[in-house]
Design an enzyme around this catalytic site. Structure first.
Site, PDB file in Angstrom:
ATOM      1  N   LYS A 170      -1.126  17.283   5.710  1.00 17.73           N
ATOM      2  CA  LYS A 170      -2.386  16.648   5.288  1.00 17.73           C
ATOM      3  C   LYS A 170      -2.211  15.133   5.290  1.00 17.73           C
ATOM      4  O   LYS A 170      -1.575  14.560   4.417  1.00 17.73           O
ATOM      5  CB  LYS A 170      -2.795  17.089   3.884  1.00 17.73           C
ATOM      6  CG  LYS A 170      -4.249  16.729   3.609  1.00 17.73           C
ATOM      7  CD  LYS A 170      -4.586  16.510   2.160  1.00 17.73           C
ATOM      8  CE  LYS A 170      -4.357  15.110   1.678  1.00 17.73           C
ATOM      9  NZ  LYS A 170      -5.100  14.046   2.384  1.00 17.73           N
ATOM     10  N   GLY A 223       3.226   8.321  -1.273  1.00 16.91           N
ATOM     11  CA  GLY A 223       1.947   7.746  -1.683  1.00 16.91           C
ATOM     12  C   GLY A 223       2.131   6.980  -2.971  1.00 16.91           C
ATOM     13  O   GLY A 223       3.225   6.514  -3.274  1.00 16.91           O
ATOM     14  N   SER A 224       1.062   6.881  -3.735  1.00 16.83           N
ATOM     15  CA  SER A 224       1.119   6.062  -4.944  1.00 16.83           C
ATOM     16  C   SER A 224       1.807   6.833  -6.081  1.00 16.83           C
ATOM     17  O   SER A 224       1.911   8.063  -6.055  1.00 16.83           O
ATOM     18  CB  SER A 224      -0.292   5.670  -5.355  1.00 16.83           C
ATOM     19  OG  SER A 224      -1.035   6.833  -5.631  1.00 16.83           O
ATOM     20  N   GLY A 228       1.824  10.767  -7.146  1.00 18.35           N
ATOM     21  CA  GLY A 228       3.158  11.387  -7.212  1.00 18.35           C
ATOM     22  C   GLY A 228       3.340  12.189  -8.493  1.00 18.35           C
ATOM     23  O   GLY A 228       3.892  13.294  -8.477  1.00 18.35           O
ATOM     24  N   GLU A 248       8.096   9.902  -2.585  1.00 17.47           N
ATOM     25  CA  GLU A 248       8.366   8.494  -2.265  1.00 17.47           C
ATOM     26  C   GLU A 248       7.127   7.724  -2.671  1.00 17.47           C
ATOM     27  O   GLU A 248       6.033   7.998  -2.178  1.00 17.47           O
ATOM     28  CB  GLU A 248       8.638   8.302  -0.771  1.00 17.47           C
ATOM     29  CG  GLU A 248       9.970   8.864  -0.300  1.00 17.47           C
ATOM     30  CD  GLU A 248      11.180   8.208  -0.943  1.00 17.47           C
ATOM     31  OE1 GLU A 248      11.057   7.117  -1.536  1.00 17.47           O
ATOM     32  OE2 GLU A 248      12.262   8.820  -0.873  1.00 17.47           O
ATOM     33  N   CYS A 282       5.546  -0.240   1.435  1.00 27.42           N
ATOM     34  CA  CYS A 282       6.168   0.043   0.133  1.00 27.42           C
ATOM     35  C   CYS A 282       7.424  -0.794  -0.041  1.00 27.42           C
ATOM     36  O   CYS A 282       7.879  -1.008  -1.157  1.00 27.42           O
ATOM     37  CB  CYS A 282       6.485   1.527   0.037  1.00 27.42           C
ATOM     38  SG  CYS A 282       7.356   2.128   1.472  1.00 27.42           S
ATOM     39  N   GLN A 329      -9.174  -1.611  -0.734  1.00 22.65           N
ATOM     40  CA  GLN A 329      -7.866  -2.260  -0.843  1.00 22.65           C
ATOM     41  C   GLN A 329      -8.027  -3.783  -0.870  1.00 22.65           C
ATOM     42  O   GLN A 329      -7.330  -4.483  -1.604  1.00 22.65           O
ATOM     43  CB  GLN A 329      -6.969  -1.831   0.329  1.00 22.65           C
ATOM     44  CG  GLN A 329      -5.572  -2.426   0.299  1.00 22.65           C
ATOM     45  CD  GLN A 329      -4.716  -1.929  -0.871  1.00 22.65           C
ATOM     46  OE1 GLN A 329      -4.664  -0.737  -1.155  1.00 22.65           O
ATOM     47  NE2 GLN A 329      -4.055  -2.847  -1.563  1.00 22.65           N
ATOM     48  N   GLU A 383       2.369  -3.151  -8.200  1.00 24.68           N
ATOM     49  CA  GLU A 383       2.300  -3.155  -6.738  1.00 24.68           C
ATOM     50  C   GLU A 383       0.901  -3.588  -6.302  1.00 24.68           C
ATOM     51  O   GLU A 383      -0.094  -2.964  -6.671  1.00 24.68           O
ATOM     52  CB  GLU A 383       2.594  -1.751  -6.218  1.00 24.68           C
ATOM     53  CG  GLU A 383       2.670  -1.696  -4.709  1.00 24.68           C
ATOM     54  CD  GLU A 383       2.976  -0.312  -4.186  1.00 24.68           C
ATOM     55  OE1 GLU A 383       2.289   0.643  -4.590  1.00 24.68           O
ATOM     56  OE2 GLU A 383       3.909  -0.185  -3.368  1.00 24.68           O
TER      57      GLU A 383
HETATM   58  P1  NAD Z   1      -2.295   7.892  -2.384  1.00 19.89           P
HETATM   59  O1  NAD Z   1      -1.383   8.330  -3.473  1.00 19.89           O
HETATM   60  O2  NAD Z   1      -3.681   7.536  -2.729  1.00 19.89           O
HETATM   61  O3  NAD Z   1      -2.431   9.047  -1.281  1.00 19.89           O
HETATM   62  C1  NAD Z   1      -1.315   9.567  -0.604  1.00 19.89           C
HETATM   63  C2  NAD Z   1      -1.677  10.929  -0.048  1.00 19.89           C
HETATM   64  O4  NAD Z   1      -1.879  11.839  -1.129  1.00 19.89           O
HETATM   65  C3  NAD Z   1      -2.976  10.956   0.768  1.00 19.89           C
HETATM   66  O5  NAD Z   1      -2.835  11.864   1.843  1.00 19.89           O
HETATM   67  C4  NAD Z   1      -3.982  11.478  -0.237  1.00 19.89           C
HETATM   68  O6  NAD Z   1      -5.104  12.095   0.356  1.00 19.89           O
HETATM   69  C5  NAD Z   1      -3.126  12.482  -0.979  1.00 19.89           C
HETATM   70  N1  NAD Z   1      -3.622  12.829  -2.315  1.00 19.89           N
HETATM   71  C6  NAD Z   1      -4.239  12.009  -3.211  1.00 19.89           C
HETATM   72  N2  NAD Z   1      -4.537  12.706  -4.323  1.00 19.89           N
HETATM   73  C7  NAD Z   1      -4.089  13.978  -4.138  1.00 19.89           C
HETATM   74  C8  NAD Z   1      -4.095  15.163  -4.922  1.00 19.89           C
HETATM   75  N3  NAD Z   1      -4.613  15.182  -6.142  1.00 19.89           N
HETATM   76  N4  NAD Z   1      -3.552  16.281  -4.407  1.00 19.89           N
HETATM   77  C9  NAD Z   1      -2.994  16.277  -3.181  1.00 19.89           C
HETATM   78  N5  NAD Z   1      -2.973  15.187  -2.378  1.00 19.89           N
HETATM   79  C10 NAD Z   1      -3.498  14.048  -2.854  1.00 19.89           C
HETATM   80  O7  NAD Z   1      -1.531   6.700  -1.629  1.00 19.89           O
HETATM   81  P2  NAD Z   1      -2.085   5.767  -0.437  1.00 19.89           P
HETATM   82  O8  NAD Z   1      -3.069   4.811  -1.033  1.00 19.89           O
HETATM   83  O9  NAD Z   1      -2.485   6.592   0.723  1.00 19.89           O
HETATM   84  O10 NAD Z   1      -0.752   4.975  -0.019  1.00 19.89           O
HETATM   85  C11 NAD Z   1      -0.318   3.813  -0.627  1.00 19.89           C
HETATM   86  C12 NAD Z   1       0.841   4.103  -1.569  1.00 19.89           C
HETATM   87  O11 NAD Z   1       1.882   4.742  -0.856  1.00 19.89           O
HETATM   88  C13 NAD Z   1       1.481   2.841  -2.138  1.00 19.89           C
HETATM   89  O12 NAD Z   1       1.707   3.011  -3.516  1.00 19.89           O
HETATM   90  C14 NAD Z   1       2.804   2.736  -1.402  1.00 19.89           C
HETATM   91  O13 NAD Z   1       3.821   2.050  -2.076  1.00 19.89           O
HETATM   92  C15 NAD Z   1       3.142   4.156  -1.190  1.00 19.89           C
HETATM   93  N6  NAD Z   1       4.114   4.300  -0.127  1.00 19.89           N
HETATM   94  C16 NAD Z   1       5.403   4.599  -0.453  1.00 19.89           C
HETATM   95  C17 NAD Z   1       6.371   4.716   0.528  1.00 19.89           C
HETATM   96  C18 NAD Z   1       7.784   5.060   0.187  1.00 19.89           C
HETATM   97  O14 NAD Z   1       8.484   5.546   1.042  1.00 19.89           O
HETATM   98  N7  NAD Z   1       8.229   4.839  -1.035  1.00 19.89           N
HETATM   99  C19 NAD Z   1       6.014   4.524   1.863  1.00 19.89           C
HETATM  100  C20 NAD Z   1       4.703   4.207   2.169  1.00 19.89           C
HETATM  101  C21 NAD Z   1       3.745   4.113   1.164  1.00 19.89           C
END
Ligand code: NAD
Length: 481
Positions: A170, A223-224, A228, A248, A282, A329, A383
């Site tokens: 997804k 993701g965020s 997480g 992550e 990130c 954003q 962040e």
């Molecule tokens: P996000 O957490 O909003 O979304 C990430 C993913 O999770 C998306 O596919 C989203 O649709 C899904 N998602 C959101 N809510 C969900 C739920 N309740 N159930 C299941 N899936 C869900 O993050 P974003 O805005 O897409 O990305 C930015 C974030 O990602 C930043 O915080 C960044 O630091 C982080 N990031 C971390 C790394 C790393 O390796 N540490 C790498 C890249 C990005």
């Protein structure tokens, strides 16, 4: 319309989302099907059915499939980089780097299929042999963010498949174009139906299925931090057994510049780490921690070089900083810039949103540099995820280290110094999963372990052979002939 890929078939969904180019909001990239909950469940059923078929295929067949995928990504580098830049807003040079990395990751894991060693141990009991082998974990839910729309899916999907697991993928809704392109390549690589599935759509509609379907064994998430936590709670609280999970998440990465640093190297590291890919990494260095004697020279050199970072259409030649990914954003970035000013930091460069560049309406933002920041300010703790950096002035190396570690995150950290003593000290003491000496905090090799500490990561490392820790489970066998 671009469809979901479930059990080897392309299926329309509930409705479709419209994918817009952030460099020119008049440009519609495409319409992407949003899967329904029942379609997401179908994907898990298909992945579960395909598991014994795919894991039963020998390592050579799995290797060949991953090699085909990697070769096609590399052969279509220009076209995929163009799509990535158009969809995510990453400047073309950065987009090309990402596509290259995605291809190399599939190639690496094609090799790993053929390098899956076990271990034989002497037993403490006479006549007994102990064998340690690795097996697939099962059906893996792959959930990815928007900021690396090809590389992050690649570094999750490639090892999942290499070690014999099946996948339900997804992607983030903002980058379904790249996800669909990757899925279309994987769909033609000879995998059995259901071994790889793409379900696009909103997390509100299908998120819970991706976290809770009883057929999944593991969730790999980037993701965020907030999302997480939800992943972790769902994985642990799931009825019918806990799922393995890997997270992550965010970063607030420091780049330390010591008095003895090579100034050109330090400025190059700061410009790249803070602003390339529009600061939407990130691993971006948003905290520039500079010692007293270096501070004024460093700030002057940054101000001298910042105008080189031309903001524009991600696909235009000469653009170094593409647009922010979307209006939401951009509003967050601008709010943090106002917050920094309100907290007393001085904005010495950029920070202005630009509703259009060269006649193209888009989400543009001039890279912003603050000086006079302190570690406790929100712009130095939270962040931002945009092209915004703050200089924190410190007395000496010891204070620099303390400030560098003064964050809930611990993904990447850098130090610029010409002293072996300080390089060794920072390498040892920085509380981060990755430490860079005289190199930007962002930018890593595709075969080396990737991940962080503290609130940045949870679970085993990604990438390289360390990926086996998450994507396999160990079996210990005791054998008496
Ligand atoms: P996000 O957490 O909003 O979304 C990430 C993913 O999770 C998306 O596919 C989203 O649709 C899904 N998602 C959101 N809510 C969900 C739920 N309740 N159930 C299941 N899936 C869900 O993050 P974003 O805005 O897409 O990305 C930015 C974030 O990602 C930043 O915080 C960044 O630091 C982080 N990031 C971390 C790394 C790393 O390796 N540490 C790498 C890249 C990005």
């Amino acid at each position: 319309m671009y469809c979901n890929f479930i059990n080897g078939e392309w299926l329309a969904g509930l409705d479709a989302s419209t994918n817009i180019n952030p460099s020119d909001t008049r440009d519609v990239i495409g319409h992407y099907a949003r899967a329904s909950q029942s379609q997401a469940r179908m994907a898990f059923a298909a992945a579960s059915h395909a598991l014994p078929i795919w894991s039963g295929r020998g390592p050579q067949q799995r290797s060949d499939a991953l090699d085909v995928i990697g070769s096609e990504i590399l052969a279509r580098l220009d076209e995929l980089a163009d799509l990535l830049a158009r969809e995510e807003g990453k400047a073309l040079a950065d987009a090309r780097g990402e596509v290259l990395r995605a291809g190399q990751i599939f190639k690496f894991f094609a090799g790993e299929c053929l390098r899956q060693p076990g271990e034989v141990m002497a037993s403490t009991r006479p006549g007994m042999t102990v064998e340690v082998t690795r097996e697939p974990i099962g059906v893996v839910s792959v959930i990815t963010p928007w900021n690396f729309p090809l590389a992050i899916p690649a570094w999750k999907i490639a090892p999942a498949l290499a070690y014999g697991n099946t996948v339900v993928f997804k992607p983030a809704e903002l980058v379904t174009g790249c996800a669909w392109a990757l899925a279309e390549i994987i769909a033609r690589a000879g995998l059995p139906n259901g071994a790889f599935n793409l379900v696009m759509g909103s997390s509100r509609e299908i998120g819970s299925v991706l976290l809770e379907d009883p057929r999944l064994s593991a969730i790999t998430f980037t993701g965020s931090e907030g999302t997480g936590r939800k992943v972790a709670q769902a994985a642990v609280g799931r009825s019918g057994g806990m799922a393995r999970f890997q997270l992550e998440m965010g970063g607030k990465n420091p780049l330390v510049v010591l008095d003895d640093a090579d100034l050109d190297v330090a400025v190059a590291c700061a410009l790249d780490g803070a602003y390339h890919a529009t600061g939407q990494r990130c691993t971006a260095s948003s905290r520039l921690i500079v010692t007293d004697n270096m501070h004024d020279r460093f700030v002057a050199a940054m101000l001298d070089r910042l105008p080189e970072l031309k903001v524009g259409d991600a696909r235009s030649p000469g653009t170094r900083i593409g647009p922010v990914v979307d209006a939401e954003q951009l509003a967050q970035d601008v709010a943090y810039i106002h917050q920094g000013i309100a907290e007393g930091a001085q904005l010495v460069y950029g920070g202005q949103a630009m509703p259009e560049v060269e006649g193209r309406p888009g989400h543009y933002l001039q890279p912003a540099l603050f000086v006079g920041a302190t570690s406790s300010m929100r712009i130095c703790q939270e962040e931002i995820f945009g092209p915004v950096a703050a200089v924190i002035r410190v007395a000496d190396a010891e204070e620099a280290l303390a400030v560098a570690n003064d964050t809930p995150f611990g993904l990447s950290a850098g130090v610029c110094t010409t002293s072996l003593k300080w390089a060794a000290m920072f390498k040892r003491e920085l509380q981060a999963g990755m430490v860079m000496v005289n190199a930007p905090t962002a930018g890593v090799d595709p075969h080396a372990p990737f991940g962080g500490r503290k609130s940045s990561s949870y679970g085993p490392r990604e990438q390289g052979r360390y990926a086996a820790e998450f994507f396999t489970q160990v079996k210990t066998s005791y054998i008496k002939p």
